[in-house]
Design an enzyme around this catalytic site. Structure first.
Site, PDB file in Angstrom:
ATOM      1  CG  ASP A 315       1.190   0.218  -3.920  1.00  0.00           C
ATOM      2  OD1 ASP A 315       0.712   1.021  -2.990  1.00  0.00           O
ATOM      3  OD2 ASP A 315       0.662   0.475  -4.935  1.00  0.00           O
ATOM      4  CB  THR A 317      -3.670   0.292  -5.172  1.00  0.00           C
ATOM      5  OG1 THR A 317      -4.448   0.408  -4.245  1.00  0.00           O
ATOM      6  CG2 THR A 317      -4.453   0.503  -6.637  1.00  0.00           C
ATOM      7  CG  ASP A 553       0.578  -0.251  -9.911  1.00  0.00           C
ATOM      8  OD1 ASP A 553       0.668   0.443  -8.944  1.00  0.00           O
ATOM      9  OD2 ASP A 553      -0.445  -0.616 -10.459  1.00  0.00           O
TER      10      ASP A 553
END
Length: 797
Positions: A315, A317, A553
């Site tokens: 991912d 970000t 996250d």
């Protein structure tokens, strides 16, 4: 509408609940519930208890077998023949100590990364431990928060909860006051508060959570492979041992104590008792090493699993970029007043009590419009792609505004998209501010929204991301960037980190799993990936035989993290991501992943090496016993002889080899790779040893002949076993060469020191038979070299 319940399976959508003031419980009410035991006493995610560790290491099948034989030997034979029992005690103690150290490391890291829910008591919000929640507590929740206990919604502000991990329902459920909330679900948008109605083991997910979150050794190819091997070993060992007992005690009719000693000497080496120990020790030391780098391994197989991964989905970000962003520009559209637009952005920022990273950047850049009153808000959702709010402005006018992805809010032919595309190509993130003509509760609120401005954001790249991606490329692990952001923007960020390839809009991926998998294998960067599409992409890759790791996250990563072979969460990430991940990087350092891969490779590669040593011994022990039974002769060894050989050719070397660095890429088929060498190696060792023994029986006659025969057979078996060690220890480094040399020197020391000769009952008689034993061993060594190469070609891993 109905929802699941822990006991009945269903509960009413609006269960009865005692009224609770918005101030929450008082201190006296909390104390009263604690006294009644109405607390959330589910054990925290952690390692197994000290009692469980001792039980698991002491009460094993093979310890029981060895323990009984040891007690027998303590009664009927000298202490030298009972040495194997003391070795088992030492091994068990080492196993307990290392796992206890790993437990302490895990417990301390789990404490650091422990989630602390926010509870409202006496009108004030405070963070407490999950185990401190009591019945009727009022818990505040926001995006990314995991629901810790069952309850009923009391306050809701655009609250949306994902219950897919419990019900399989993919769509988030909108919650309103009076609706139930279930433990194990998580918030994807909005915020609110709920009152705890079931705590501890009564909560819906408590039993699952307690079982699933323990520090376990399940779902591991290494562990299951060893269990398979031990199962077959047991089947071979039992009938062979019975035959040996009958042969030595009945057929030969020799001295009872000597017969018992030689029978035990034949049974003990069949047990690969140290193999399980060394596997546990290797895993435990891996946990300790990673713990020093602030990496919490929530399930042991994750160390092994990440070493087997061939595809890692990242991912963007929070993984490749740091969590924070900065507003670097504002492009006003269609003649809107910039001052007014800034006021709108300031008001939007203040309308969300739990802003995401993008909105926090907006809040930092634009002050609050104090005379604007938020009348309704729509929290950001990854599935939607935008957030919004309705305001009553200072002059009495009302307006509704949306802030989100330009390609979601605008028509495909809107000229603002061209400017967005140019900014995305520079690696910048762009949000569109648009005025809506519909109410926020309208499912099509984004339709016909009028664009007002483009907000340009710059993301901060993690300084260690490029090196980590380069490491994966060198190791043959394919990296796939999957992000909810614009594909062009994600591609520009990936390019800065050295990842090439044309970015792909995930909305245009084939719907069928096979077609999606082929597109994923060709591409590297994927944008506009919804949470459900991330999950589908992981599943498509797994269907093509890939072992997939997923890092993330945010709450939008939870479903994919749960389905991936290995889930890796950032320590600062949402509570839900940390709960479902097998590995948590507490320092949020993406650069820690290579260390985890290296530990996994060390464990797998080294255990494969030492398993070969242990199983060669098991094979030659079983075959020697069978040959003794067929030839109706005394078993050639006492327990002390095989204890000496096992210590020098297996025990000590295996310990060092199991903990050594090893960068070989993990390969599948553990059992096949081990047995293709162990079976021919054990067969050659048994044949050579028994041949020497038969020759010695014809060479030596008279009193003491059995001792001389045993010594010659021991010499051959030691030399053949040493050659197995020579092969297994390759490729050589200085310390491996020194290790092999030290083991040879240890045996030589026993042969030349008189009291050691007497202690181990080893004395080479004459020169003919000892040199003949060496010659047989040399022929066996040549056969081992040939068979080792043949087995590698005939049964490739």
């Amino acid at each position: 509408m109905t929802h699941l319940d822990a006991d009945t399976g269903l509960v009413p959508a609006h269960p009865a609940v005692s009224p609770t003031p918005t101030t929450g419980l008082t201190a006296a009410e909390v104390a009263e519930r604690v006294a009644r035991g109405q607390v959330n006493d589910v054990p925290a995610r952690s390692s197994r208890s000290t009692v469980d560790i001792v039980r698991a290491n002491v009460f094993t099948r093979f310890n029981a077998i060895i323990g009984v034989l040891w007690l027998v030997m303590l009664v009927v034979a000298p202490i030298q023949d009972s040495l194997f029992g003391f070795v088992i005690l030492a091994n068990t103690g080492i196993g307990i100590l290392q796992e206890w150290r790993a437990k302490k490391t895990l417990d301390s890291l789990a404490l650091i990364g422990e989630v602390r829910p926010t509870v409202r008591r006496d009108g004030a919000a405070a963070e407490i431990g999950t185990s401190e929640i009591v019945l009727d507590d009022l818990l505040e929740i926001g995006p990314g928060d995991k629901i810790a206990v069952d309850g009923v919604c009391v306050e809701a502000d655009g609250l949306e909860i994902d219950e897919s991990l419990l019900t399989g329902e993919a769509d988030p459920v909108v919650k309103r006051p009076g609706d139930p909330v279930l433990s194990g679900s998580f918030v994807v948008a909005g915020g609110g508060a709920f009152q705890a109605t079931k705590v501890g083991r009564e909560a819906y997910a408590a039993q699952l959570a307690e079982e699933a979150s323990r520090f376990t050794l399940v779902h591991s190819e290494l562990r299951s492979g060893i269990s398979t091997i031990l199962k077959y070993v047991t089947w071979m060992m039992v009938p062979t041992a019975i035959g040996l007992v009958v042969s030595q005690l009945v057929v030969e009719g020799d001295d009872l104590k000597d017969s018992v000693a030689r029978t035990v000497g034949g049974i003990v080496p069949m047990v690969p008792e140290g193999l399980v120990l060394l596997t546990s020790v290797a895993f435990a030391i891996g946990v300790i090493r990673l713990g020093r780098q602030r990496c919490l391994v929530q399930e042991l197989p994750a160390i092994e699993g990440l070493a087997r991964v061939d595809t890692v989905c990242l991912d963007k970000t929070g993984t490749l970029t740091e969590g924070g962003m900065d507003v670097t520009g504002l492009r006003v559209l269609d003649g809107h007043d910039e001052t007014y637009v800034r006021r709108v952005l300031g008001a939007l920022g203040e309308s969300d009590p739990r802003p995401n990273a993008s909105l926090r950047a907006v809040i930092d850049a634009y002050p609050d419009a104090e005379d604007w009153r938020c009348t309704e808000s729509l929290p950001f959702s990854s599935a939607r792609g935008y957030s919004g709010a309705a305001f009553g402005e200072g002059d009495g006018e009302t307006s509704t505004w949306l802030l989100g992805a330009p390609d979601v809010l605008l028509d495909e032919d809107d000229p603002a998209l061209a400017e967005t595309e140019l900014l995305n190509r520079q690696g910048l993130r762009v949000l569109l501010l648009a005025r809506a003509v519909r109410d926020l509760d309208d499912p099509e609120v984004a339709r016909d929204a009028a664009p007002a401005a483009l907000v340009v954001l710059e993301q901060r790249l993690r300084p260690d991301a490029a090196d980590t991606l380069r490491y994966f490329a060198e190791q043959g692990v394919a990296a796939k960037v999957v992000s909810g952001d614009n594909a062009v923007s994600v591609g520009a960020v990936a390019a800065k980190l050295g990842l090439g390839g044309d970015p792909v809009d995930a909305r245009r991926l084939p719907a069928d799993r096979e077609g999606m998998a082929r597109a994923l294998e060709r591409g590297t960067v994927f944008g506009r990936v919804t949470p459900q599409r991330k999950r589908d992409m992981v599943g498509a890759l797994q269907a093509r035989g890939h072992t997939v790791a997923m890092t993330g996250d945010g709450v939008n990563d939870v479903l994919a993290l749960k389905d991936a072979d290995i889930g890796v969460a950032m320590g600062s990430g949402a509570e839900a991501t940390r709960a479902v991940a097998q590995i948590v990087l507490l320092d949020n350092s993406f650069a820690t992943l290579p260390s985890v891969v290296a530990e996994g490779r060390r464990v797998i590669g080294n255990i494969t090496r030492v398993a070969t040593l242990f199983l060669v011994k098991t094979v030659y022990s079983v075959l020697l016993a069978l040959l003794v039974v067929c030839w109706q002769v005394e078993y050639p060894f006492l327990p002390r002889h095989l204890t000496l050989l096992s210590t020098l050719t297996i025990g000590v070397p295996a310990f060092f080899l199991a903990l050594a660095p090893n960068r070989e890429r993990a390969r599948p088929h553990f059992v096949r790779r081990v047995m293709r060498y162990a079976v021919p190696g054990g067969a050659v060792a048994a044949a050579a040893t028994f041949a020497t023994y038969l020759l010695a029986r014809h060479h030596y006659v008279g009193p003491g002949a059995l001792d001389a025969e045993t010594s010659a057979a021991t010499l051959t078996l030691f030399l053949v076993s040493m050659w197995v060690l020579v092969i297994v220890a390759r490729p050589y480094t200085w310390w491996r060469a020194a290790l092999v040399a030290a083991m040879g020197a240890g045996f030589l020391l026993v042969l030349v020191v008189p009291w050691l000769q007497e202690f181990f009952a080893l004395r080479l008689v004459g020169t003919v038979m000892p040199w003949l034993a060496v010659g047989v061993a040399a022929v066996a060594a040549a056969a081992l070299e040939f068979l080792w190469k043949w087995a590698g070609r005939r049964f490739p891993a």
